[in-house]
Write an enzyme that holds these catalytic residues in place. Structure first.
Site, PDB file in Angstrom:
ATOM      1  N   LYS A  22      -6.755  -4.595  11.219  1.00 31.06           N
ATOM      2  CA  LYS A  22      -6.065  -5.096  10.018  1.00 31.06           C
ATOM      3  C   LYS A  22      -4.808  -4.277  10.368  1.00 31.06           C
ATOM      4  CE  LYS A  22      -6.857  -2.758   6.173  1.00 31.06           C
ATOM      5  NZ  LYS A  22      -5.534  -2.047   5.374  1.00 31.06           N
ATOM      6  N   ASN A  23      -4.950  -2.743  10.470  1.00 30.24           N
ATOM      7  CA  ASN A  23      -3.796  -2.173  10.540  1.00 30.24           C
ATOM      8  C   ASN A  23      -2.767  -2.145  11.699  1.00 30.24           C
ATOM      9  OD1 ASN A  23      -4.580  -1.011   8.210  1.00 30.24           O
ATOM     10  ND2 ASN A  23      -5.127   0.852   8.937  1.00 30.24           N
ATOM     11  N   ARG A  92       0.548  -2.957  -0.763  1.00 27.97           N
ATOM     12  CA  ARG A  92       1.401  -1.836  -0.458  1.00 27.97           C
ATOM     13  C   ARG A  92       1.900  -2.119   1.214  1.00 27.97           C
ATOM     14  NH1 ARG A  92       2.842   3.395  -0.583  1.00 27.97           N
ATOM     15  NH2 ARG A  92       3.144   3.812   1.667  1.00 27.97           N
ATOM     16  N   CYS A 116      -1.207   4.418  -5.351  1.00 35.19           N
ATOM     17  CA  CYS A 116      -2.257   3.519  -5.352  1.00 35.19           C
ATOM     18  C   CYS A 116      -3.613   4.021  -5.426  1.00 35.19           C
ATOM     19  CB  CYS A 116      -2.458   2.826  -3.956  1.00 35.19           C
ATOM     20  SG  CYS A 116      -3.016   3.398  -2.819  1.00 35.19           S
ATOM     21  N   ARG A 121       1.251   8.142  -2.536  1.00 32.58           N
ATOM     22  CA  ARG A 121       1.841   7.227  -1.301  1.00 32.58           C
ATOM     23  C   ARG A 121       3.511   6.769  -1.512  1.00 32.58           C
ATOM     24  NH1 ARG A 121      -2.796   3.161   0.871  1.00 32.58           N
ATOM     25  NH2 ARG A 121      -1.914   3.661   2.786  1.00 32.58           N
ATOM     26  N   ASP A 303      -9.256   7.122   6.976  1.00 30.33           N
ATOM     27  CA  ASP A 303     -10.218   6.271   6.773  1.00 30.33           C
ATOM     28  C   ASP A 303     -11.588   6.115   7.092  1.00 30.33           C
ATOM     29  OD1 ASP A 303      -7.722   4.982   5.909  1.00 30.33           O
ATOM     30  OD2 ASP A 303      -7.391   3.697   7.567  1.00 30.33           O
ATOM     31  N   ILE A 325      -4.789  14.191   4.365  1.00 29.87           N
ATOM     32  CA  ILE A 325      -3.898  12.992   4.527  1.00 29.87           C
ATOM     33  C   ILE A 325      -3.342  12.490   3.087  1.00 29.87           C
ATOM     34  CG2 ILE A 325      -3.292  10.875   5.689  1.00 29.87           C
ATOM     35  CD1 ILE A 325      -3.616  13.242   8.014  1.00 29.87           C
ATOM     36  N   ARG A 395     -11.141  -6.242   1.638  1.00 27.78           N
ATOM     37  CA  ARG A 395      -9.361  -5.989   2.034  1.00 27.78           C
ATOM     38  C   ARG A 395      -9.467  -5.676   3.369  1.00 27.78           C
ATOM     39  NH1 ARG A 395      -7.124  -1.473  -0.306  1.00 27.78           N
ATOM     40  NH2 ARG A 395      -5.854  -2.050   1.294  1.00 27.78           N
TER      41      ARG A 395
END
Ligand code: UD1
Length: 416
Positions: A22-23, A92, A116, A121, A303, A325, A395
Site C-alpha cells: 500500500k505504501n 491523509r 490522526c 502528523r 508500523d 516516530i 485500510r
C-alpha cells in the site's frame, strides 16, 4: 459496522503470499499524474485506502479502471488541482498529490490533513521542501495553496527523514529545472520503488535507499507500466502471527532485506528463522522478552510496533518498547490490558511484563496497525475475542481473515 470474531490458541502453520505494498502503491498512483497518458500499475492491493485514492484522483479528472490486481490510470484529462476538504480528511495520503500536481500544473490546493489517530502528523517538512524548489505557499483557514511560476532545482535538507516529505519532494522536483539534492532523505524501500517508477517514466533520479537523493529535472515524462514491490509490513505481521501462536509460517513473495530488523528481533524473542531468496520462515516455541526501539528504515518499523507488542505480552520476562516516530501509538495497550496483558506506558515507552496467557474479550481496533495487533493477540489468547471497528484494519491488511484462515486460524467477519 463489521467485526472479527477470533477463537484463539490455534498454532498457525502453512504458507502465505503477500501482495504489493500500500505504501508504495499510494505515491506511485499519485505520480501517474505527472504526465499525460495511460499508466499500468500491477499488483495493487485491494484495500480501502487504495479505493479512496482512486476516488480522489477520479475527481481530479483521471480515468481509472481496475482489472484484477492491475490499475490502469489515464491521466490525460486531469484538470482539477484542488483536493476537497472532506476527502483530504478521509485520507491523509492524499497529501501525496501535492508534489505531482505542483510539478505538472505548477499549482495545487489542499486542505490541511490535520491530526490522526496515531499522532499529530504535521506536513511542515513537505511544505518546506516544496518552498525550497520555488513554490509559494499560503496557508489560510486550514487550506494550503501552493503555486510556482517555475520550479527550480535546489538543495533540500529534511530535519527528520520523513517518508512522505521525501516522496513529495522527489515528485515535485522531477520536472523542475536543474538539479535537486535531498539531504537526510528517508530510506524506506517504498521510496526506492518510487524512484524506479519515475525513472521508467524518464526521470533522472539516483540515491533512493540512501540518505542523499539526487534528481536532475527533465522536461517531460511518459506513462509506463510498473509492478509494485511487496508489502513488508503485511509480511512482518504474518511472521509475528506465526511466532505469537508458536506456529510454523512461511511468508513468500518478499524481499528479506526489507525486514532485517524484524528478523533480528524475532530471533531475539527465540524464534527460529529461515531466510530464502524470496521467503522467510518462522518457527516458535518459547518466547522471551526483548527491547525494541522504532526508528526510520532500516531500523525497526513503527508500523510493526503494535503487532510485536502483542507478542511481547506473552513473552517470558520484561520487554521495553520505545516509540520514537509517532507520539500517540500505544492505543492498543488499553485493549491488550483488557485481555490480561501487563503493560505500563510512560511517555513514549511501554514496559511489558510477560504473562503466561491472554484471555479473549471484546476489544476495539483504535487504528490500522493497532487493529492488526489485536487480531494477533486474539489468535494466541484463550477463548473468543471480538474485535470491533475493523474498517481500520481493512485500510492496510488485504483479505486479512482469508489469509489467516489459510494458516488454520479460527477467525470470521460478522456484522456488529
Ligand atoms: C509513512 C507511512 C506510514 C509509516 C510512516 C513512518 C505511507 C502512506 N505511510 O507515513 O505507514 O508509519 O511513514 O514509517 O507511506 N513529520 C513532521 N513533519 C512533516 C512530516 C512528518 O514532523 O512534514 C513527522 C511525523 O509527525 C512523524 C515522523 O515525522 O513523527 C515520521 O513521519 P513520516 O515519515 O512523514 O510518515 P508518513 O510519510 O506520514
Amino acid at each position: 459496522m463489521e467485526k472479527f470474531v477470533v477463537t484463539g490458541e490455534v498454532q498457525l502453520c502453512g504458507k502465505i503470499r503477500v501482495g504489493g505494498a500500500k505504501n508504495a502503491a499510494l505515491p506511485i498512483m499519485a505520480a501517474t499524474l505527472l504526465c499525460s497518458g495511460v499508466s499500468v500499475i500491477h499488483d495493487v492491493p485491494y484495500l480501502s485506502d487504495i479505493k479512496a485514492m482512486q476516488g480522489i484522483m477520479t475527481l481530479l479528472g483521471a480515468e481509472i479502471k481496475r482489472e484484477g490486481r492491475t490499475l490502469i490510470i489515464d491521466s490525460s484529462n486531469v484538470h482539477r488541482v484542488e483536493v476537497p476538504e472532506q476527502l483530504m480528511r478521509e485520507m491523509r495520503a492524499s497529501v501525496f498529490l501535492m508534489g505531482p500536481l505542483l510539478g505538472r500544473f505548477h499549482k495545487v490546493r489542499l486542505s490541511y490533513p490535520g491530526g490522526c489517530a496515531i499522532g499529530h502528523r504535521p506536513i511542515d517538512l513537505h511544505l518546506k521542501a516544496l518552498e525550497k524548489i520555488g513554490a509559494r505557499i499560503k496557508e489560510k483557514f486550514g487550506f494550503i495553496d501552493a503555486e510556482a511560476d517555475s520550479l527550480i532545482g535546489s538543495e533540500i535538507y529534511l530535519d527528520f527523514p520523513s517518508v512522505g516529505a521525501t516522496e513529495n519532494a522527489i515528485m515535485a522536483a522531477v520536472l523542475a529545472k536543474g538539479v535537486t539534492i535531498i539531504c537526510n532523505a528517508a530510506r524506506e524501500p517504498e521510496i526506492f520503488d518510487l524512484q524506479t517508477f519515475l525513472n521508467k517514466m524518464g526521470a533522472k533520479i539516483t540515491g533512493a535507499g540512501s540518505d542523499t537523493i539526487r534528481i536532475e529535472g527533465v522536461e517531460r515524462l511518459v506513462a509506463v507500466e510498473h509492478t509494485i514491490i511487496c508489502d513488508r509490513i503485511q509480511a512482518g505481521t504474518y511472521l509475528i502471527a506465526g511466532a505469537i501462536t508458536r506456529g510454523d509460517v512461511v511468508v513468500e513473495n518478499i524481499v528479506p532485506e526489507y525486514l532485517v530488523s524484524v528478523i533480528d528481533k524475532l530471533e531475539g524473542i527465540g524464534s527460529v528463522i529461515q531466510v530464502g531468496e524470496n521467503f522467510i520462515r518462522v518457527r516458535s516455541k518459547e518466547l522471551r522478552g526483548v527491547d525494541i526501539k522504532t526508528l526510520p528504515h532500516p531500523g525497526f518499523p513503527t508500523d510493526l510496533q503494535a503487532p510485536i507488542l502483542s507478542l511481547l505480552t506473552m513473552a517470558k520476562g520484561t520487554s521495553i518498547i520505545t516509540e520514537t516516530i509517532f507520539e500517540n501509538r500505544f492505543k492498543h495497550v488499553d485493549e491488550l490490558m483488557r485481555m490480561g496483558a501487563q503493560i505500563k506506558v510512560e511517555g513514549r515507552t511501554a514496559i511489558i511484563r510477560g504473562v503466561p496467557k491472554l484471555t479473549g474479550t471484546k476489544v476495539t481496533a483504535p487504528d490500522l496497525r493497532a487493529g492488526g495487533a489485536l487480531v494477533l493477540a486474539a489468535l494466541a489468547a484463550e477463548g473468543t475475542t471480538e474485535i470491533e471497528q475493523i474498517y481500520h484494519i481493512d485500510r492496510g491488511y488485504e483479505n486479512f481473515e482469508e489469509h489467516l484462515q489459510s494458516l488454520g486460524a479460527h477467525i470470521i467477519r460478522l456484522n456488529s
